[in-house]
Structures are given as structure tokens and as C-alpha cells.
Design an enzyme around this catalytic site. Sequence first.
Site, mmCIF file in Angstrom:
data_model
loop_
_atom_site.group_PDB
_atom_site.id
_atom_site.type_symbol
_atom_site.label_atom_id
_atom_site.label_comp_id
_atom_site.label_asym_id
_atom_site.label_seq_id
_atom_site.Cartn_x
_atom_site.Cartn_y
_atom_site.Cartn_z
ATOM 1 N N ARG A 1 0.849 -1.201 0.000
ATOM 2 C CA ARG A 1 0.000 0.000 0.000
ATOM 3 C C ARG A 1 0.877 1.241 0.000
ATOM 4 O O ARG A 1 2.069 1.181 0.288
ATOM 5 C CB ARG A 1 -0.886 0.017 1.258
ATOM 6 C CG ARG A 1 -1.976 -1.026 1.245
ATOM 7 C CD ARG A 1 -2.747 -1.069 2.549
ATOM 8 N NE ARG A 1 -1.973 -1.633 3.636
ATOM 9 C CZ ARG A 1 -2.401 -1.758 4.891
ATOM 10 N NH1 ARG A 1 -3.609 -1.329 5.210
ATOM 11 N NH2 ARG A 1 -1.657 -2.296 5.825
ATOM 12 N N LYS B 1 2.152 2.234 7.397
ATOM 13 C CA LYS B 1 2.551 1.537 8.626
ATOM 14 C C LYS B 1 3.499 2.391 9.464
ATOM 15 O O LYS B 1 3.985 3.435 9.013
ATOM 16 C CB LYS B 1 3.256 0.216 8.255
ATOM 17 C CG LYS B 1 2.390 -0.751 7.480
ATOM 18 C CD LYS B 1 1.143 -1.183 8.207
ATOM 19 C CE LYS B 1 1.438 -2.101 9.362
ATOM 20 N NZ LYS B 1 0.163 -2.488 10.059
ATOM 21 N N TYR C 1 -0.602 4.735 10.717
ATOM 22 C CA TYR C 1 -0.975 3.736 11.725
ATOM 23 C C TYR C 1 0.253 3.530 12.601
ATOM 24 O O TYR C 1 1.228 2.917 12.164
ATOM 25 C CB TYR C 1 -1.350 2.395 11.078
ATOM 26 C CG TYR C 1 -2.662 2.393 10.342
ATOM 27 C CD1 TYR C 1 -3.861 2.640 11.002
ATOM 28 C CD2 TYR C 1 -2.724 2.126 8.982
ATOM 29 C CE1 TYR C 1 -5.076 2.634 10.329
ATOM 30 C CE2 TYR C 1 -3.935 2.114 8.294
ATOM 31 C CZ TYR C 1 -5.104 2.369 8.984
ATOM 32 O OH TYR C 1 -6.305 2.355 8.311
ATOM 33 N N HIS D 1 0.290 2.400 16.197
ATOM 34 C CA HIS D 1 0.187 1.233 17.100
ATOM 35 C C HIS D 1 1.347 1.169 18.088
ATOM 36 O O HIS D 1 1.973 0.118 18.271
ATOM 37 C CB HIS D 1 0.110 -0.065 16.276
ATOM 38 C CG HIS D 1 -1.201 -0.213 15.548
ATOM 39 N ND1 HIS D 1 -2.402 -0.373 16.204
ATOM 40 C CD2 HIS D 1 -1.498 -0.204 14.229
ATOM 41 C CE1 HIS D 1 -3.383 -0.464 15.323
ATOM 42 N NE2 HIS D 1 -2.864 -0.349 14.118
ATOM 43 N N GLU E 1 -5.105 5.297 13.858
ATOM 44 C CA GLU E 1 -6.042 4.411 14.570
ATOM 45 C C GLU E 1 -6.706 5.097 15.761
ATOM 46 O O GLU E 1 -7.673 4.570 16.306
ATOM 47 C CB GLU E 1 -5.351 3.112 15.012
ATOM 48 C CG GLU E 1 -4.325 3.238 16.135
ATOM 49 C CD GLU E 1 -2.910 3.577 15.646
ATOM 50 O OE1 GLU E 1 -2.757 3.973 14.472
ATOM 51 O OE2 GLU E 1 -1.965 3.467 16.452
ATOM 52 N N ASP F 1 -23.341 -11.845 18.525
ATOM 53 C CA ASP F 1 -22.769 -10.667 19.190
ATOM 54 C C ASP F 1 -23.369 -10.598 20.603
ATOM 55 O O ASP F 1 -24.362 -11.281 20.890
ATOM 56 C CB ASP F 1 -23.106 -9.381 18.402
ATOM 57 C CG ASP F 1 -22.088 -8.267 18.638
ATOM 58 O OD1 ASP F 1 -21.369 -7.883 17.702
ATOM 59 O OD2 ASP F 1 -22.001 -7.774 19.790
ATOM 60 N N LEU G 1 -14.289 -7.136 18.863
ATOM 61 C CA LEU G 1 -13.391 -6.065 19.321
ATOM 62 C C LEU G 1 -13.948 -5.458 20.597
ATOM 63 O O LEU G 1 -15.139 -5.153 20.687
ATOM 64 C CB LEU G 1 -13.273 -4.964 18.243
ATOM 65 C CG LEU G 1 -12.470 -3.720 18.646
ATOM 66 C CD1 LEU G 1 -10.986 -4.043 18.808
ATOM 67 C CD2 LEU G 1 -12.631 -2.605 17.617
ATOM 68 N N ASP H 1 -5.075 -9.222 15.054
ATOM 69 C CA ASP H 1 -4.236 -8.027 15.271
ATOM 70 C C ASP H 1 -4.411 -7.489 16.694
ATOM 71 O O ASP H 1 -3.639 -6.636 17.129
ATOM 72 C CB ASP H 1 -4.526 -6.948 14.219
ATOM 73 C CG ASP H 1 -5.938 -6.414 14.296
ATOM 74 O OD1 ASP H 1 -6.830 -7.114 14.812
ATOM 75 O OD2 ASP H 1 -6.162 -5.281 13.849
ATOM 76 N N VAL I 1 -3.881 -13.853 9.870
ATOM 77 C CA VAL I 1 -2.963 -12.844 9.313
ATOM 78 C C VAL I 1 -3.352 -11.457 9.836
ATOM 79 O O VAL I 1 -4.492 -11.020 9.655
ATOM 80 C CB VAL I 1 -3.038 -12.880 7.764
ATOM 81 C CG1 VAL I 1 -2.252 -11.740 7.147
ATOM 82 C CG2 VAL I 1 -2.556 -14.223 7.235
HETATM 83 N N1 LIG Z 1 -6.561 -8.915 10.587
HETATM 84 C C1 LIG Z 1 -6.664 -7.776 9.916
HETATM 85 O O1 LIG Z 1 -6.017 -7.557 8.897
HETATM 86 C C2 LIG Z 1 -7.618 -6.734 10.399
HETATM 87 C C3 LIG Z 1 -7.952 -5.626 9.595
HETATM 88 C C4 LIG Z 1 -8.902 -4.704 10.088
HETATM 89 C C5 LIG Z 1 -9.480 -4.897 11.346
HETATM 90 N N2 LIG Z 1 -9.092 -5.978 12.092
HETATM 91 C C6 LIG Z 1 -9.669 -6.269 13.419
HETATM 92 O O2 LIG Z 1 -10.980 -6.782 13.281
HETATM 93 C C7 LIG Z 1 -11.626 -6.696 14.562
HETATM 94 C C8 LIG Z 1 -13.048 -6.198 14.401
HETATM 95 O O3 LIG Z 1 -12.998 -4.823 14.001
HETATM 96 P P1 LIG Z 1 -14.345 -4.007 13.722
HETATM 97 O O4 LIG Z 1 -13.926 -2.713 13.138
HETATM 98 O O5 LIG Z 1 -15.331 -4.863 13.016
HETATM 99 O O6 LIG Z 1 -14.846 -3.755 15.202
HETATM 100 P P2 LIG Z 1 -16.319 -3.278 15.641
HETATM 101 O O7 LIG Z 1 -16.137 -2.540 16.919
HETATM 102 O O8 LIG Z 1 -17.022 -2.623 14.535
HETATM 103 O O9 LIG Z 1 -17.059 -4.673 15.950
HETATM 104 C C9 LIG Z 1 -16.674 -5.540 16.978
HETATM 105 C C10 LIG Z 1 -17.892 -6.275 17.468
HETATM 106 O O10 LIG Z 1 -17.471 -7.252 18.434
HETATM 107 C C11 LIG Z 1 -18.534 -7.377 19.347
HETATM 108 N N3 LIG Z 1 -18.103 -8.091 20.544
HETATM 109 C C12 LIG Z 1 -17.324 -7.649 21.569
HETATM 110 N N4 LIG Z 1 -17.171 -8.623 22.479
HETATM 111 C C13 LIG Z 1 -17.868 -9.699 22.023
HETATM 112 C C14 LIG Z 1 -18.103 -11.009 22.516
HETATM 113 N N5 LIG Z 1 -17.613 -11.404 23.714
HETATM 114 N N6 LIG Z 1 -18.862 -11.861 21.779
HETATM 115 C C15 LIG Z 1 -19.390 -11.460 20.597
HETATM 116 N N7 LIG Z 1 -19.215 -10.230 20.086
HETATM 117 C C16 LIG Z 1 -18.455 -9.365 20.785
HETATM 118 C C17 LIG Z 1 -18.940 -5.931 19.606
HETATM 119 O O11 LIG Z 1 -20.222 -5.840 20.219
HETATM 120 C C18 LIG Z 1 -18.919 -5.378 18.181
HETATM 121 O O12 LIG Z 1 -20.181 -5.479 17.558
HETATM 122 C C19 LIG Z 1 -10.713 -5.756 15.392
HETATM 123 O O13 LIG Z 1 -9.917 -6.536 16.255
HETATM 124 C C20 LIG Z 1 -9.845 -5.098 14.350
HETATM 125 O O14 LIG Z 1 -8.617 -4.650 14.886
HETATM 126 C C21 LIG Z 1 -8.178 -6.881 11.644
#
Ligand SMILES: NC(=O)c1ccc[n+]([C@@H]2O[C@H](COP(=O)([O-])OP(=O)(O)OC[C@H]3O[C@@H](n4cnc5c(N)ncnc54)[C@H](O)[C@@H]3O)[C@@H](O)[C@H]2O)c1
Length: 374
Positions: free
Chosen positions: A18, A78, A97, A99, A121, A201, A243, A273, A301
Site C-alpha cells: 500500500r 505503517k 498507523y 500502534h 487508529e 454478538d 473487538l 491483530d 494474518v
Molecule cells: N486482521 C486484519 O487484517 C484486520 C484488519 C482490520 C481490522 N481488524 C480487526 O478486526 C476486529 C473487528 O474490528 P471491527 O472494526 O469490526 O470492530 P467493531 O467494533 O465494529 O465490531 C466488533 C464487534 O465485536 C462485538 N463483541 C465484543 N465482544 C464480544 C463477545 N464477547 N462476543 C461477541 N461479540 C463481541 C462488539 O459488540 C462489536 O459489535 C478488530 O480486532 C480489528 O482490529 C483486523
Amino acid sequence: MLNMKIGVPRERKTLEKRVALTPSGAEELIRHGHEVLIEKGAGEGSFFPDEEYRKAGCKIADTLADVWNDSELIVKVKEPHEEEYQYFRSDMAIFDYLHLAGLPDVAKAMLEKGITGIAYELVQTEDHRLPLLEPMSEIAGQLSVLNGANALLSQHGGRGMLMGGAIGVPACNVVVIGAGIAGRNAADVALGMGAHVTILDIDYRKLEAVKVAWNGRIQTRYSTGVTVVEECSRAQLVIGAVLVPGHSAPKVISRKAIESMEEGSVFVDISVDQGGCAETTRTTSLAEPTYKELGVIHYAVPNMPAQTPRTSTMALTAATLPYIIKLADSGVDTAIRKYPELNAAVNTYQGKLTNQAVSDSIGIDYTPLDTLLG
Ligand SMILES: NC(=O)c1ccc[n+]([C@@H]2O[C@H](COP(=O)([O-])OP(=O)(O)OC[C@H]3O[C@@H](n4cnc5c(N)ncnc54)[C@H](O)[C@@H]3O)[C@@H](O)[C@H]2O)c1
């Protein structure tokens, strides 16, 4: 309005293709009276050649040193690479970002040189949204189903099943845990591929919103230890997308839940992450994205959007550009005083760490930004 020199280095992290600005984003900044200096080849991984940046009015820098030495504001994707620490100055700022909570060495290098660090972030709007994280969750959510469906193929060690089934053959069951941005996008793509989709959820309103948006075509279920095991035992693809902001991911998927899945099923942990949301998660990389545990293929990943650099670069620019314009038009010092969403994202200022959560994580003293701004 100020004339600011904005620098865009080529990303140096492995497999990171990116770039922080598209040519059209750069052109918009130039239209606002600023200068954009981009490192040679920085956009190539996203199929934006130097020529497009030149046409947009950018200057092309031959070396990393030229970008850093001639800029007042650096925009990146990054965190800074070790190679870049030597160019930090106290009269410049970096916006990317960061972090820093997980990167004490980067934080120390930034504090030592007094560079102002503003983290994508942590940009937060009044209604508590994180507008510079959302586009990456949207993309990771969609990719989780593509990566998961791919891992289900026989040649990748999967159960050899097609998401939508076939005539006379049932579709796969896809279970998504977390009905936020990533989870909703995952559910939408899985539904589009013909799978039976259930989303869990703990937030009733999130489940209600799914029911309304998809008119009941996606099943919703309240998430507990028991319901997660029940749903996982029926699923061929499980996606973890939970999250709890500011905390590491809760381990909502127990070993027992993974054990209950059929041999060759797939689990994609988007939350990796933030440490991962399953007891069986170990971080992997794009070079080697999967491993098998308890007969289930795990995909974990932490930088999934790097697989689609062109889409991700365009989505990132669309989200960051309004804030880059604010920083450049007002000047960094004025912008962080004037705009609360940017103020909240400042991590380092005048050699001090200004974010309490980062300070708690890495054990370096914290100074509230307002006391430094006077
Ligand atoms: N791996 C990657 O490349 C990558 C890329 C982008 C985001 N992410 C990660 O994806 C994750 C989700 O991000 P998002 O923007 O969708 O977050 P978000 O806040 O929009 O959604 C998270 C959801 O998790 C729910 N939740 C919390 N605790 C819970 C539980 N015990 N049981 C069930 N649901 C629960 C919350 O109520 C919420 O609806 C984050 O950890 C973010 O950092 C990873």
C-alpha cells in the site's frame, strides 16, 4: 492558508504494497496550495506509477532521505521503519498507523528526536467512531470469506466444499462472531456466495441492525460460551471479528468450540491483530497464512488488507485525506488545537508521550497534551 511540504515514503514492511496517498489524493492537496513529494516507486505495488503522481503535480524524490529531509509532514501507512528513525526531526510530524502500544522501540525513537506523532487508529469522531480504522475492517471482513473459502478447497488441506453447495447439495454454514464492521462485511460476502450465515454478538442493537438490514436472511444469535460451541459445531467456516476497544481481543472461541468443528473446516481470526479471539490462535503471515490445529485450518494474518493494495490504498486515502487537509491547511500545531478528533490521536509531542493507554502499555511516562499546548 499555509503551504505545507508533505512527504510520502515507499513502505518498507515486508509484503506491504500500500501507499499513503493516491495520485488523485495528492492532486487535491496540491490544489489546496501544498507540495507533495513522493518517493520513487512508492505507488507501484498499488499500480500507481510515478508518472501518474508527476501528472498530478507531485515531485518525485530519488531517495528516502530526500523525502524525509524536504518534508514538514510525513504521511505513511505503517509505523516508521528502523531505516527511517535517523530522519526524525522535532520540527516535523508523522501521520500514520502507529500502534505504539505494541512498538516501544518506535515510540522511544520518536520521543528521542521530538517528532510529533499522530496515529490514524486513534482519530475519533464525536460519536466515538474510528474513521481511519473502519475502511480496513470493511476490507478485512470481505477478504475473510475469500480467504476462508480458499482454505476450504481440497488442495489447501480443506474439507473440499463449495460455499454455495450445488443442486441437491446443501450450502456451507458460515458463522461470524462479532456483528461490527468486519463481521457485517464478512456476513454479506458469505451470503452473496450462497452460504447459510449466522452472526453472533453480545450487543442486542448490533444483532437487531443485522436482522433489519438483511431482512432476516442472516440468522442472529446472542453470543455466549454455549451458543458459540453450538454454532461452531455446525459450521464449515467460522470467522472471528470481535473487538473491545482499547483491549486485547476476548477469547470468545474456546478450544472446545474449535474441537467441535468437522475435520478440514476453517477458522479465520480477523481479530488476530488484537491478540486473537480463539484459544487456539497463533499469528501467521501472508507468506504462510495457515496452520492446522485440532483438524481445523486456522488463518490468522494481522494485515489482511495488504492482499488488496490497490483497493486498500484508495479506501485509505478516501478516509485520511480530510484529516491530512486539516493538518496541512491549518498547520499541525493549530490543527491539533482546533480539531478534537486529531487532538485525541496525538501520541508524541515535543519529546513527550501524550497518550495514556500507550503509556500504560509500554511503561513510559505520560504527559497530557493540553499541558504541552498551553
Ligand atoms: N486482521 C486484519 O487484517 C484486520 C484488519 C482490520 C481490522 N481488524 C480487526 O478486526 C476486529 C473487528 O474490528 P471491527 O472494526 O469490526 O470492530 P467493531 O467494533 O465494529 O465490531 C466488533 C464487534 O465485536 C462485538 N463483541 C465484543 N465482544 C464480544 C463477545 N464477547 N462476543 C461477541 N461479540 C463481541 C462488539 O459488540 C462489536 O459489535 C478488530 O480486532 C480489528 O482490529 C483486523
